[in-house]
Write an enzyme that holds these catalytic residues in place. Sequence first.
Site, PDB file in Angstrom:
ATOM      1  N   GLY A 267       0.816  -1.212   0.000  1.00  0.00           N
ATOM      2  CA  GLY A 267       0.000   0.000   0.000  1.00  0.00           C
ATOM      3  C   GLY A 267       0.848   1.260   0.000  1.00  0.00           C
ATOM      4  O   GLY A 267       0.723   2.108  -0.872  1.00  0.00           O
ATOM      5  N   ALA A 268       1.730   1.367   0.991  1.00  0.00           N
ATOM      6  CA  ALA A 268       2.520   2.581   1.120  1.00  0.00           C
ATOM      7  C   ALA A 268       3.647   2.349   2.110  1.00  0.00           C
ATOM      8  O   ALA A 268       3.686   1.316   2.779  1.00  0.00           O
ATOM      9  CB  ALA A 268       1.650   3.733   1.601  1.00  0.00           C
ATOM     10  N   MET A 269       4.553   3.321   2.190  1.00  0.00           N
ATOM     11  CA  MET A 269       5.725   3.148   3.037  1.00  0.00           C
ATOM     12  C   MET A 269       6.066   4.446   3.755  1.00  0.00           C
ATOM     13  O   MET A 269       6.135   5.514   3.151  1.00  0.00           O
ATOM     14  CB  MET A 269       6.893   2.682   2.158  1.00  0.00           C
ATOM     15  N   GLU A 270       6.329   4.298   5.061  1.00  0.00           N
ATOM     16  CA  GLU A 270       6.460   5.444   5.959  1.00  0.00           C
ATOM     17  C   GLU A 270       7.852   6.060   6.032  1.00  0.00           C
ATOM     18  O   GLU A 270       8.197   6.683   7.049  1.00  0.00           O
ATOM     19  CB  GLU A 270       6.041   5.007   7.372  1.00  0.00           C
ATOM     20  N   ASN A 271       8.693   5.957   4.993  1.00  0.00           N
ATOM     21  CA  ASN A 271      10.044   6.534   5.036  1.00  0.00           C
ATOM     22  C   ASN A 271      10.029   7.918   5.692  1.00  0.00           C
ATOM     23  O   ASN A 271       9.161   8.726   5.420  1.00  0.00           O
ATOM     24  CB  ASN A 271      10.589   6.692   3.619  1.00  0.00           C
ATOM     25  N   HIS A 303      -2.236   6.200   8.446  1.00  0.00           N
ATOM     26  CA  HIS A 303      -1.365   5.108   8.895  1.00  0.00           C
ATOM     27  C   HIS A 303       0.109   5.485   8.730  1.00  0.00           C
ATOM     28  O   HIS A 303       0.896   5.401   9.684  1.00  0.00           O
ATOM     29  CB  HIS A 303      -1.686   3.849   8.080  1.00  0.00           C
ATOM     30  N   GLU A 304       0.473   5.921   7.542  1.00  0.00           N
ATOM     31  CA  GLU A 304       1.887   6.236   7.302  1.00  0.00           C
ATOM     32  C   GLU A 304       2.312   7.439   8.131  1.00  0.00           C
ATOM     33  O   GLU A 304       3.427   7.494   8.647  1.00  0.00           O
ATOM     34  CB  GLU A 304       2.157   6.467   5.809  1.00  0.00           C
ATOM     35  N   HIS A 307       2.984   6.438  11.699  1.00  0.00           N
ATOM     36  CA  HIS A 307       4.253   5.724  11.847  1.00  0.00           C
ATOM     37  C   HIS A 307       5.388   6.668  12.270  1.00  0.00           C
ATOM     38  O   HIS A 307       6.396   6.214  12.817  1.00  0.00           O
ATOM     39  CB  HIS A 307       4.666   5.062  10.528  1.00  0.00           C
ATOM     40  N   GLU A 326       3.446  -2.148  13.514  1.00  0.00           N
ATOM     41  CA  GLU A 326       2.291  -2.274  12.624  1.00  0.00           C
ATOM     42  C   GLU A 326       0.977  -2.440  13.396  1.00  0.00           C
ATOM     43  O   GLU A 326      -0.020  -1.808  13.078  1.00  0.00           O
ATOM     44  CB  GLU A 326       2.492  -3.413  11.623  1.00  0.00           C
TER      45      GLU A 326
END
Length: 868
Positions: A267-271, A303-304, A307, A326
């Site tokens: 879905g996505a990434m919290e970098n 969500h991201e 994080h 998570e």
Amino acid sequence: MNIAANPVVEADQTVYLKDYQKPSFTVESIDLDISVYDDHTRVTSTLKMQRQTDGELILLGRDLELKSISLNGKKLTESEYGLDEEQLTIAQAPDQVTITTEVIIHPETNTMLEGLYKAGDLYVTQNEPEGFRKITFYPDRPDVLSVFTTRVEADKKYPVLLANGNLLETGEAENNRHYAIWQDPTKKPSYLFACVVGDLAVLKDRYTTSEGRDVALEIYAIEKDIPKCHIAMQALKHSMQWDEEHYGRAYDLDNYMIVAVSQFNMGAMENKGLNIFNTSCVLADEEYTTDAAIMRVQSVIAHEYFHNWTGNRITCRDWFQLCLKEGLTVFRDQSFSEDLQSSAVQRIDDVAVLKAHQFPEDSGPLSHPPRPDHFVEINNFYTATVYEKGAEINRMMSTLLGKEKFRKGTDEYFRRHDGQAVTVEDWVAALTAGSGVDLSAFLKWYNQPGTPKLEAKGEYDASTQSYRLSFKQSLKAHSKYPDLKAVPIPVALALFNAKTGEQYTLQSDALFENNVKDGVYLFDQDEASITFTGVTEKPVVSLLRNFSAPVNLEFNYSDEELAFLLRYETSGFNQWQATQTLLERILLDGHDANVYIDAVKQTLPDVIVKDPLLASRLFDVPTEGYLGSRVDENYQPAVIHEDRESLLDTLARGLGDFCKETYLSLDPDTQKDFSQAMGVRALKNIMLGFIARQGDTSVFDLAYSQYQTTENMSERLGALRVLVWNDAPQAQEVLQDFYNRFKDEALSLDQWFMVQAAHPNATETTIKHLISHTDYDLGTPNRIRAVSGGLNANPVNTWSFGVDHFLDLAKFLDEKNPIVGSRLLQVLTRWYTLAEPQRSEVKQKLEALKAQVKSKNVSETLNSMLSV
Ligand code: ARG
Ligand code: ZN
């Protein structure tokens, strides 16, 4: 390429939690120089490292072409270090070292979408969990935190050069090239590193935090998608404020960037400060994406963002702790979304996902604890169990503590561990210390697999006006986790007067939290009971309200009691829960459908007015996939299909004119907010389906005109489905029209593929036709999932011609994109429940696949699937 022979024969590749060891070196800082060329990328990195324990210096690296390495300014020769396919080691390194490596990588041919890869014309990274080692040599593990300075250089045809943190400098380079230097002041593990090179447009906004920090917000996407970024931008600002209000957490950098990419595994990434999103989780627009997708965009944005505190500022010590970040972050985004729409419906949808994906996972061969104690390939553990069951554990603790104490617990967690890489034990200990309530028993939930069975019995004693509830819990034996213990189960409950429908004020000493009516009983033994006094009439008990624990409840309700709960329960979730139990009994145990039909007819008119979205959910007839997952042996998909179809027909008949009347009376354009309008659209689409079942062919005109007159994707798609799935005379025309309208809109086109793949009478030919279409692309996971997901909407198809479809995909992706290949293979996990001869046929095919796959991802999944 410089790869030393690897002396270790591929023995057992399992990694164990018990073997955790601190890294021998820390990294004070890393200077990265990433230079992108059309046919390769050159990465130079300089690490300042400091010894903290004895042992070799280990840098992890995979598929890297090492050009040079120097240590404290001196070039190393091949005899001065060891190198194999996984790592570079220096046996006797001094305590303080500066190591510079230069490597060549190939993002332009990277199909795995892990590390640095090229998606169309865009270079992006995906480094969680172990992608960074495909960019440069580094101690690529979450407990090594460092300050990253990144220089990115590329041809000017790529005007956008991004990395984490603050932009320090930009400038020109030779040959029509340019560069940018970024520095991230916060120490972070390498899985949070990101960089982006491409030609993108940007939507800008600002947000001032509660601490007075002025933050520049930027969403990057291709030019034509910028108008579809406004909902995400609003959601981002909303999330920032929500985290300040609910958890006291403000944002900590001067910028927050999001980049939309159309080829992305997840879905996505919290970098840190530079999130990378699948377009499906950031682009939202009523004309192009559905209501469900719009809701999902908002929750993934949240969500991201969340994080940043739960994951980034406080990260995981090792990947076994994945559910630390998570599970908590999903719980936080679910709570956020409960404020966005009907909160009952948000909970309904979250529980539906849990039951449809996590429960089956946990009852089959892929079952594992939210915190596993071993794995072969960590990518295989981004599961419903880690995410969704992980969220439920946090929800249970928060239910027990109540808002105030839970907040004290989270405050303590942030106070203790900011800047650290920690474990699930640390989290539970901080919650315990902050709240003053001992929660250590909840660690059992993290460490054990399986969905507990909760058996309850009720006994009313009229002479003493008391009601006794007794409970028993059990877990299915698990070969890899033999020592299973009773877990703490918060049972939220209420008693209703069966005559008047009124709720009793609960009187019992054994209640954990007793805020007048809403009681929570903490059941933490193998068996126990609780007695309520002052119960003047035989009550109807409502158990597991708001789904207070992720368990399988067995209680001997009569159908009439369930109908009673649908009518008198005070929250929408509990009403829905009653309908689901009723429907499951009708479908799996052959109960009479009339009780449900009458109850729904009685309840619905009121609910439609108050909460149309909730009303739509009261028609949630469990899917064939879900029903199949409740069957443990002799599973016959066709039988479930027939039974479900006949229930739907009965329902359509039973509801009679109600369907068309409801359809014609509802208007999404006159609703007071998005949530209501979304509810009305959902209801209208459901009614269209029922009218079609009633054999009323005027439904095709209704659907056709709905299709033609709307500018809203949920309405257009709802109409399209009814026309296509019922083979209406207009079906081909609208399909062609849909294609013409949306052929340049990838997310909309995904829906076009999905609708056709999900046709109940789809055949092998239908699927072949779709996957040979010019717009089908095996390099784009969203497109693969559109067809595969559509196909899998009909288990009868999945388990016939679908088997080869999924096996072929797994085989192909094993090499090209094993993360996605492993996921798709899991569709076949429940093969062992099938009735013979199908069971043996599928088993044979799975066995045959073993010899044809190489990746750890697909092999581990396949081995586990066959280990029943
Ligand atoms: N951490 C990401 C999230 O927000 C998911 C990353 C998944 N990556 C993977 N390789 N499985 O949930
Ligand atoms: Zn996450």
